[in-house]
Design a protein around this motif. Structure first.
Motif, mmCIF file in Angstrom:
data_model
loop_
_atom_site.group_PDB
_atom_site.id
_atom_site.type_symbol
_atom_site.label_atom_id
_atom_site.label_comp_id
_atom_site.label_asym_id
_atom_site.label_seq_id
_atom_site.Cartn_x
_atom_site.Cartn_y
_atom_site.Cartn_z
ATOM 1 N N LEU A 128 1.011 -1.149 -0.155
ATOM 2 C CA LEU A 128 -0.028 -0.030 0.056
ATOM 3 C C LEU A 128 0.888 1.100 0.200
ATOM 4 N N GLU A 129 0.568 2.133 -0.954
ATOM 5 C CA GLU A 129 1.290 3.488 -0.992
ATOM 6 C C GLU A 129 0.708 4.487 -0.248
ATOM 7 N N GLN A 130 1.306 5.340 0.352
ATOM 8 C CA GLN A 130 0.933 6.648 0.649
ATOM 9 C C GLN A 130 -0.277 6.690 1.716
ATOM 10 N N VAL A 131 -0.348 5.702 2.685
ATOM 11 C CA VAL A 131 -1.172 5.652 3.642
ATOM 12 C C VAL A 131 -0.623 5.660 5.091
ATOM 13 N N SER A 132 -1.482 5.684 5.997
ATOM 14 C CA SER A 132 -1.304 5.825 7.426
ATOM 15 C C SER A 132 -0.968 4.365 7.857
#
Length: 171
Positions: A128-132
């Motif tokens: 997963l990219e660019q997630v918390s």
């Protein structure tokens, strides 16, 4: 972060904001009590979850009083008794929403899920990219639920690991 052998209460602590935790000094580390959307949830050391509607003046109640309310409540809900065993199902019933954070708290994560009932089977992994981190954890719990549904609950998929990776490491 290795998650396969992490206590259920710790998983919940990663998802639920600390401002929602109750009786933190009195509840053992392997348990958690928290409030969310007008309910109080009790997470036991084995992962079982119970809930009751949040009583008026919750902030004034002693822990013993809350346990008495749980024991005497006709509105209590035992997720295990209702056949709800996985964390994602409980989160769905709660109406859980992943907290959003500002852009700086987003990273790239590699997630690995294993079938604990059949360890020799292939694991499931994805990025997963660019997630918390909270979103990555929530997404992984959702994926475990989907995998369990696909095998008609004959197997149990769990998160083995969620690790932050550099963008260049993503395939």
């Amino acid at each position: 972060m290795e998650l396969l052998d992490v206590e259920p209460a710790r998983i919940w602590r990663l998802l639920i904001p600390i401002t929602n935790w109750l009786y933190t000094d009195e509840v053992p580390e392997d348990e958690l009590i928290f409030h969310y959307r007008k309910h109080v949830y009790f997470v036991h050391e084995d992962g079982a979850v119970l809930s009751i509607p949040a009583p008026d003046h919750l902030e004034r109640l002693e822990l013993e009083d809350l346990y008495d309310l749980l024991a005497g409540s006709e509105d209590s809900y035992d997720f295990d008794d209702e056949g709800v065993f996985d964390t994602f199902s409980v989160l769905s019933r709660m109406g859980y929403l992943v907290p959003t954070k500002h852009e700086g708290d987003r990273h790239h994560y590699h997630i690995e899920i294993v079938n604990t009932m059949k360890p020799e089977s292939l694991s499931v992994s994805y990025d997963l990219e660019q997630v918390s981190f909270e979103f990555a954890l929530y997404h992984a719990l959702m994926r475990c639920h989907e995998l369990n549904e696909q095998c008609d609950w004959d197997y149990e998929h769990e998160i083995k690991e969620i690790k932050e990776v550099a963008f260049s490491q993503l395939g």
